[in-house]
Write a protein that holds these residues in place. Structure first.
Motif, PDB file in Angstrom:
ATOM      1  N   PRO A 111      36.228  48.079  35.701  1.00  0.00           N
ATOM      2  CA  PRO A 111      37.061  46.346  35.415  1.00  0.00           C
ATOM      3  C   PRO A 111      35.981  46.304  34.369  1.00  0.00           C
ATOM      4  CG  PRO A 111      35.614  46.627  37.285  1.00  0.00           C
ATOM      5  CD  PRO A 111      34.707  48.124  37.349  1.00  0.00           C
ATOM      6  N   TYR A 112      35.668  46.328  33.068  1.00  0.00           N
ATOM      7  CA  TYR A 112      35.065  45.629  32.614  1.00  0.00           C
ATOM      8  C   TYR A 112      36.135  44.541  31.739  1.00  0.00           C
ATOM      9  CZ  TYR A 112      32.336  43.884  28.549  1.00  0.00           C
ATOM     10  OH  TYR A 112      32.092  43.714  27.173  1.00  0.00           O
ATOM     11  N   ASP A 113      35.337  43.249  31.732  1.00  0.00           N
ATOM     12  CA  ASP A 113      36.513  42.378  31.181  1.00  0.00           C
ATOM     13  C   ASP A 113      35.374  41.311  30.659  1.00  0.00           C
ATOM     14  OD1 ASP A 113      37.983  40.280  30.389  1.00  0.00           O
ATOM     15  OD2 ASP A 113      39.586  40.878  31.583  1.00  0.00           O
ATOM     16  N   VAL A 114      35.510  40.881  28.853  1.00  0.00           N
ATOM     17  CA  VAL A 114      34.409  40.211  28.419  1.00  0.00           C
ATOM     18  C   VAL A 114      35.035  38.875  29.016  1.00  0.00           C
ATOM     19  CG1 VAL A 114      33.286  38.699  26.504  1.00  0.00           C
ATOM     20  CG2 VAL A 114      34.501  41.305  26.437  1.00  0.00           C
ATOM     21  N   ARG A 115      36.002  38.968  29.318  1.00  0.00           N
ATOM     22  CA  ARG A 115      36.738  37.219  30.145  1.00  0.00           C
ATOM     23  C   ARG A 115      35.883  37.192  31.347  1.00  0.00           C
ATOM     24  NH1 ARG A 115      42.407  37.438  30.205  1.00  0.00           N
ATOM     25  NH2 ARG A 115      42.534  39.708  30.651  1.00  0.00           N
ATOM     26  N   ARG A 116      35.474  37.693  32.008  1.00  0.00           N
ATOM     27  CA  ARG A 116      34.807  38.050  33.709  1.00  0.00           C
ATOM     28  C   ARG A 116      33.543  38.506  33.455  1.00  0.00           C
ATOM     29  NH1 ARG A 116      37.583  38.348  38.193  1.00  0.00           N
ATOM     30  NH2 ARG A 116      38.394  36.995  37.850  1.00  0.00           N
ATOM     31  N   ALA A 117      32.506  39.180  32.368  1.00  0.00           N
ATOM     32  CA  ALA A 117      31.567  39.976  32.596  1.00  0.00           C
ATOM     33  C   ALA A 117      30.573  38.825  31.551  1.00  0.00           C
ATOM     34  CB  ALA A 117      31.325  40.853  31.662  1.00  0.00           C
ATOM     35  N   GLN A 118      31.112  37.868  30.613  1.00  0.00           N
ATOM     36  CA  GLN A 118      30.887  37.514  29.945  1.00  0.00           C
ATOM     37  C   GLN A 118      31.384  36.052  29.881  1.00  0.00           C
ATOM     38  OE1 GLN A 118      29.178  40.433  27.169  1.00  0.00           O
ATOM     39  NE2 GLN A 118      27.897  38.888  26.765  1.00  0.00           N
ATOM     40  N   PRO A 119      31.735  34.877  30.285  1.00  0.00           N
ATOM     41  CA  PRO A 119      32.874  34.364  30.388  1.00  0.00           C
ATOM     42  C   PRO A 119      33.112  33.067  29.558  1.00  0.00           C
ATOM     43  CG  PRO A 119      32.550  34.315  32.478  1.00  0.00           C
ATOM     44  CD  PRO A 119      31.175  34.507  32.011  1.00  0.00           C
ATOM     45  N   TYR A 120      33.913  33.250  28.347  1.00  0.00           N
ATOM     46  CA  TYR A 120      33.917  32.199  27.284  1.00  0.00           C
ATOM     47  C   TYR A 120      34.613  30.874  27.482  1.00  0.00           C
ATOM     48  CZ  TYR A 120      37.325  35.825  25.191  1.00  0.00           C
ATOM     49  OH  TYR A 120      37.809  36.276  25.390  1.00  0.00           O
ATOM     50  N   LEU A 121      35.027  29.952  26.266  1.00  0.00           N
ATOM     51  CA  LEU A 121      35.860  29.176  26.633  1.00  0.00           C
ATOM     52  C   LEU A 121      36.238  28.869  27.915  1.00  0.00           C
ATOM     53  CD1 LEU A 121      38.462  30.926  24.070  1.00  0.00           C
ATOM     54  CD2 LEU A 121      37.064  29.066  23.209  1.00  0.00           C
ATOM     55  N   VAL A 122      36.914  28.438  28.578  1.00  0.00           N
ATOM     56  CA  VAL A 122      36.686  27.932  30.598  1.00  0.00           C
ATOM     57  C   VAL A 122      37.504  29.339  31.316  1.00  0.00           C
ATOM     58  CG1 VAL A 122      37.163  25.588  29.238  1.00  0.00           C
ATOM     59  CG2 VAL A 122      39.473  27.526  29.576  1.00  0.00           C
ATOM     60  N   TYR A 123      37.524  30.309  31.078  1.00  0.00           N
ATOM     61  CA  TYR A 123      37.204  31.465  31.835  1.00  0.00           C
ATOM     62  C   TYR A 123      37.063  31.770  32.687  1.00  0.00           C
ATOM     63  CZ  TYR A 123      40.322  33.573  27.822  1.00  0.00           C
ATOM     64  OH  TYR A 123      41.421  34.072  26.672  1.00  0.00           O
ATOM     65  N   ASP A 124      36.075  30.495  32.808  1.00  0.00           N
ATOM     66  CA  ASP A 124      34.851  30.377  34.122  1.00  0.00           C
ATOM     67  C   ASP A 124      35.599  29.589  35.508  1.00  0.00           C
ATOM     68  OD1 ASP A 124      34.074  29.015  32.309  1.00  0.00           O
ATOM     69  OD2 ASP A 124      32.260  28.778  33.204  1.00  0.00           O
ATOM     70  N   ARG A 125      36.597  28.692  34.863  1.00  0.00           N
ATOM     71  CA  ARG A 125      37.706  27.541  35.425  1.00  0.00           C
ATOM     72  C   ARG A 125      38.686  27.867  35.796  1.00  0.00           C
ATOM     73  NH1 ARG A 125      36.044  22.728  31.535  1.00  0.00           N
ATOM     74  NH2 ARG A 125      34.524  23.187  30.672  1.00  0.00           N
ATOM     75  N   VAL A 126      38.989  29.228  35.661  1.00  0.00           N
ATOM     76  CA  VAL A 126      39.984  29.814  36.178  1.00  0.00           C
ATOM     77  C   VAL A 126      40.007  30.854  36.812  1.00  0.00           C
ATOM     78  CG1 VAL A 126      42.045  28.482  34.026  1.00  0.00           C
ATOM     79  CG2 VAL A 126      40.543  31.196  33.755  1.00  0.00           C
ATOM     80  N   ASP A 127      41.071  31.064  37.582  1.00  0.00           N
ATOM     81  CA  ASP A 127      41.227  32.181  38.676  1.00  0.00           C
ATOM     82  C   ASP A 127      42.049  32.801  37.929  1.00  0.00           C
ATOM     83  OD1 ASP A 127      41.581  33.618  41.009  1.00  0.00           O
ATOM     84  OD2 ASP A 127      42.896  32.421  41.791  1.00  0.00           O
ATOM     85  N   PHE A 128      42.047  34.400  37.943  1.00  0.00           N
ATOM     86  CA  PHE A 128      42.944  35.285  37.523  1.00  0.00           C
ATOM     87  C   PHE A 128      41.881  36.530  38.020  1.00  0.00           C
ATOM     88  CE2 PHE A 128      39.557  35.115  34.058  1.00  0.00           C
ATOM     89  CZ  PHE A 128      38.972  36.255  33.456  1.00  0.00           C
ATOM     90  N   GLU A 129      42.891  37.813  37.749  1.00  0.00           N
ATOM     91  CA  GLU A 129      42.437  38.746  38.275  1.00  0.00           C
ATOM     92  C   GLU A 129      41.907  40.031  37.441  1.00  0.00           C
ATOM     93  OE1 GLU A 129      44.027  40.292  42.287  1.00  0.00           O
ATOM     94  OE2 GLU A 129      45.287  38.364  42.798  1.00  0.00           O
ATOM     95  N   VAL A 130      41.579  40.644  37.614  1.00  0.00           N
ATOM     96  CA  VAL A 130      41.410  42.371  36.466  1.00  0.00           C
ATOM     97  C   VAL A 130      41.575  43.197  37.049  1.00  0.00           C
ATOM     98  CG1 VAL A 130      39.753  43.317  35.171  1.00  0.00           C
ATOM     99  CG2 VAL A 130      39.661  40.675  35.260  1.00  0.00           C
TER     100      VAL A 130
END
Lengths: 468, 211
Positions: A255-274
Motif C-alpha cells: 500500500p505505498y502511496d506518496v500521499r499517505r507515506a509522506q503527505p504533502y500539500l494537505v493530504y494529511d488533513r483529508v480522509d482517504f483510503e489506499v
C-alpha cells in the motif's frame, strides 16, 4: 482497503474454457519446432504511444521480449537547463499529458523546497483539488484505452465523455484543457473561478454514474474478465526490485502511496483510503484504478469543505480597464487604483490583488505582484520586471532538492540542482512509468501474445514522461 | 534508524572513504569514493534495509560556478559554502546519484530515504553496475550512459536508452550545444524562395548554448 475482486468462479465457470486444457501439439514428422520473431511497433494500432517491442514467439507463446523506448524524446531535461525557472512549467505539462497538473505541482514543489517557500493554505487546497482532478482524468484515460484495446469500445466512449467533463472544468480553472501550466513557484496562477465548486461536484455525479456503468460493463464481463484475470502478473518483491510505484505496485498488495507515506500539500488533513490488490495481475490493476478514482473524488469533496475562504477577482466590485489603470497610474491617481481591480485578459483572471495573497506566497523575490500594483505603482512595476526580464528572474539558492508527488502512475520525482542563477543547473524528472516499462518483459514472457495488449494497457505508458 | 545511525553504519563499513555527508530526514546524502560505491549500495540494501532504488542519475558539473573546470571564478558564488563548496572542491566532473528508499511492504510507509553520491572524472568509467541488486538499474545505467557518457566499469557494451545508436556525443553534458542537430536523414534542399532551416537564426542565442 481490499477490493471486491472475486467474482465467484462457480458462477462463471466454464462458459468459455469448457474445461479444455491447452494441448501441446508435437511437430509433424520431418518438421521441427522453431521460434520466430515479431516486431511490434513503434507504431501499432493497439499500442497507445510510440514504443517498440521485439518479441520472440513460439506459436502464441512469448518466449522473449525486449522493449525499445525513446521515440518521443524531446530533451526536456536539456531544455530545462536553458530556460528560466518559471519557463520550465509549461514543459512539465507535456511530460504526463493526461495528468498535467500533477506534473506542474511536482516541479514547483521541488523549486519551492530549494527556495524555502511556503504556499498559502488556500493555494495548497487548490493544488490538491487540481491534482486529484488530474488523477481522475489519468485513470479514466488508462482504463478507457486499455478496455478499448480489448474490444470494449462503448466503455472507451463513455469514459472519454466523463474525461471531457473534467477537462472542461480544468479549462475553466487553468485556461487550457491539457496544457495547463497552472502552478507558479510559490503557489498557483489564480484563484478558483466563480461557481467552480458547484460545477465540479455536479460533474463528479456524472463521472460516478459513468463509473457505475463501466463497472457493470466490464467487471463481471466474461470476455474482459478472462482477458485480464491472472495475466501480466508481477509479484510484490519483483515490483519493489524494479522500483515500481503507484497503482501498479498497489495492485500487488503493497500500500505505498506518496500521499499517505509522506503527505504533502494537505493530504494529511483529508480522509482517504489506499486501495490495494492481492495478485498483481491486470484485473487487480483495473480494480485499483477504479477504486482510486472514487477516493480522488472524495478528497476533492473534503477539500471544498475545508477550503479557507478566498476572493476571486471577478467578484470584486469595481473593474477598471487595464489600459485606463496604467494611464491613471502614470498620472499618479493611486487612490483610485488602490480600491479597484484591473480588468485583464481572460488568462490572467483570478490573480487580482484580492485573490493574490490567498494563492501565492507573498515573497517579492519569487512572485509576480498583482496586476494592480504592476500597473499602478513604480514599485510594483519594478518587482514585475525583476521577475520577468531576461537575466533577472527568480534565483533559488545554490543547492539541490528532490521532491516527490504521487503522479498518475506512481512516484513522480523532480531532482533539481541550482547554482544560484536564474536557470536550473540540472532538472531530473523521475518518470514513474519508466520503471514499469523496464519490468514489462518480465510480465510478458511466458504469456500469450494476446495478453500483451491487456498488460501493456494496464501499464498506462505515457510516452511523454517515459521518453521526456 | 536516525540519520546519525545510518551515517555511523556507513562510516563503520567504509571508513575514510565516506568523503562527505549531510542533509536531514529524507534528504540525507553521503558521498563516497568511486571504488566503494557498490559496497556502500550493498550495505544499504542488505544490512540497512533500503529495498527500493528510487532513481539513479547524474549531473555534469563542468559549468558549476567556481569549479575549476569552468575556468571562471566567481567569488560571490564561491563563498556560499556548504554543498556548493563541496561541488567545487572535490575532484571529478560528473556527480552520480543513487536515490534509495526503505519501504515497509506491509504498511506502505517510508522508513527512510537516502542518496548516495560519487564523482567520476571525464573519460573514465563509473563504479560497477548494480543491476544484480536492483534490476531497474539496468535501464537507469543505460540512460546515464546515453545522456552523460558515464558507464559502469563492468558493462562495456552498454546500449543507449533514449537516443539512437548513431547519435554522437552525450546531450546532457554541459558542453553539448542545445541548438545542435543530428538528423539521420539529411534535410531536403529548401524550395526556391523559402528560407532553408539551417539559415534560420537559432532561438537560443546565449554564448555557450550554441556551437
Amino acid at each position: 482497503m481490499t477490493l471486491p475482486r472475486e467474482i465467484s468462479r462457480t458462477e462463471n465457470e466454464g462458459l468459455f474454457s469448457m474445461g479444455r486444457k491447452p494441448v501441446d501439439i508435437p511437430p509433424a514428422a520431418g518438421r521441427e519446432k522453431r521460434s520466430y520473431y515479431l516486431n511490434m511497433g513503434p507504431q501499432h494500432p493497439a499500442m497507445h504511444g510510440v514504443i517498440r517491442l521485439l518479441l520472440e514467439l513460439e506459436g502464441e507463446k512469448v518466449r522473449d521480449a525486449e522493449v525499445e523506448i525513446g521515440f518521443l524524446h524531446r530533451a526536456f531535461e536539456k531544455h530545462a537547463e536553458t530556460e528560466v525557472w518559471n519557463n520550465v512549467i509549461p514543459w512539465t505539462d507535456r511530460l504526463n499529458y493526461v495528468s498535467p497538473l500533477i506534473n506542474n505541482v511536482g516541479y514547483c514543489m521541488a523549486v519551492e523546497k530549494l527556495c524555502g517557500l511556503h504556499v498559502p493554505e488556500r493555494g495548497q487546497y487548490i493544488r490538491t483539488i487540481a491534482c486529484e482532478v488530474s488523477r481522475v482524468t489519468d485513470h479514466l484515460t488508462c482504463v478507457a484505452a486499455s478496455a478499448m484495446e480489448l474490444g470494449a469500445f462503448t466503455v472507451f466512449l463513455y469514459m472519454m465523455k466523463a474525461r471531457e467533463t473534467m477537462y472542461q472544468l480544468v479549462d475553466k480553472l487553468t485556461g487550457a484543457r491539457v496544457t495547463t501550466s497552472y502552478t507558479r513557484v510559490g503557489g498557483v496562477k489564480g484563484d478558483l473561478p466563480p461557481g467552480f465548486e458547484a460545477e465540479l461536484l455536479a460533474a463528479f455525479a456524472g463521472v460516478r454514474g459513468i463509473l457505475r456503468e463501466v463497472d457493470g460493463l466490464l467487471t463481471k464481463n466474461r470476455i474482459f474478465y478472462d482477458r485480464v484475470n491472472k495475466t501480466g502478473v508481477i509479484s510484490a518483491a519483483d515490483a519493489l526490485a524494479y522500483g515500481i510505484t503507484g497503482p501498479f505496485l498497489r495492485s500487488t498488495g503493497v500500500p505505498y502511496d506518496v500521499r499517505r507515506a509522506q503527505p504533502y500539500l494537505v493530504y494529511d488533513r483529508v480522509d482517504f483510503e489506499v486501495p490495494v490488490g492481492t495478485r498483481g495481475d491486470n484485473l487487480d490493476r483495473y480494480l485499483v484504478r477504479m477504486a482510486e478514482m472514487e477516493q480522488s473524488m472524495r478528497i476533492v469533496e473534503q477539500c471544498f469543505k475545508q477550503l479557507p475562504a478566498g476572493k476571486h477577482s471577478l467578484e470584486e466590485a469595481e473593474l477598471i480597464e487595464a489600459n485606463v489603470m496604467v494611464d491613471e497610474g502614470k498620472r499618479g491617481n493611486i487612490g483610485k487604483i488602490w480600491d479597484s481591480t484591473a480588468k485583464v485578459a481572460a488568462n490572467l483572471e483570478g490573480q487580482a490583488r484580492a485573490a493574490h495573497g490567498d494563492v501565492l506566497a507573498q515573497e517579492p523575490r519569487f512572485d509576480l505582484p498583482p496586476k494592480e500594483e504592476t500597473y499602478g505603482s513604480i514599485e510594483g512595476l519594478m518587482r514585475h520586471f525583476e521577475i520577468i526580464m531576461w537575466g533577472r528572474g527568480i534565483r533559488p539558492p545554490a543547492g539541490e532538492a528532490y521532491a516527490a508527488v504521487e503522479g498518475g502512475n506512481g512516484e513522480l520525482g523532480f531532482h533539481i540542482y541550482s547554482d544560484g542563477s536564474d536557470r536550473a543547473y540540472r532538472v531530473r524528472c523521475r518518470p514513474p512509468c519508466l520503471f514499469i516499462m523496464a519490468a514489462l518483459p518480465k510480465m510478458l514472457i511466458g504469456g500469450n501474445i494476446a495478453d500483451i495488449i491487456a498488460t501493456f494497457g494496464s501499464v498506462n505508458m505515457i510516452a511523454g514522461e517515459l521518453d521526456r | 534508524m536516525t540519520e546519525t545511525e545510518l551515517l555511523d553504519a556507513l562510516k563503520a563499513a567504509l571508513g575514510a572513504d565516506v568523503l562527505a555527508a549531510g542533509g536531514v530526514g529524507h534528504d540525507l546524502w553521503a558521498q563516497v569514493a568511486k571504488g566503494r560505491v557498490r559496497e556502500a549500495l550493498q550495505l544499504f540494501k542488505g544490512t540497512l534495509g533500503f529495498n527500493v532504488l528510487v532513481d539513479h542519475t547524474a549531473a555534469d558539473l563542468l559549468k558549476w560556478p567556481g569549479g575549476h573546470w569552468a575556468g571562471v571564478w566567481d567569488p560571490c558564488q564561491a563563498t556560499q559554502g556548504g554543498e556548493h563548496e563541496r561541488r567545487t572542491q572535490t575532484d571529478g566532473r560528473f556527480e552520480l546519484t543513487w536515490r534509495l528508499m526503505r519501504l515497509d511492504e506491509k504498511s506502505g510507509l517510508v522508513e527512510g530515504r537516502a542518496a548516495l553520491k560519487c564523482r567520476v572524472s571525464d573519460g573514465e568509467a563509473g563504479p560497477p553496475s548494480v543491476r544484480d541488486l536492483w534490476p531497474c538499474a539496468d535501464w537507469l545505467e543505460r540512460e546515464v550512459w546515453d545522456m552523460f557518457g558515464v558507464k559502469p566499469n563492468n558493462r562495456p557494451d552498454l546500449k543507449r536508452l533514449l537516443l539512437y545508436e548513431e547519435f554522437k556525443g552525450h546531450p546532457l553534458r554541459k558542453d553539448y550545444p542545445i541548438a545542435k542537430r543530428q538528423p539521420l536523414v539529411a534535410p531536403l534542399p529548401a524550395p526556391e524562395g523559402r528560407i532553408a532551416p539551417e539559415q534560420l537564426r537559432p532561438r537560443v542565442t546565449d554564448p555557450g548554448l550554441v556551437e
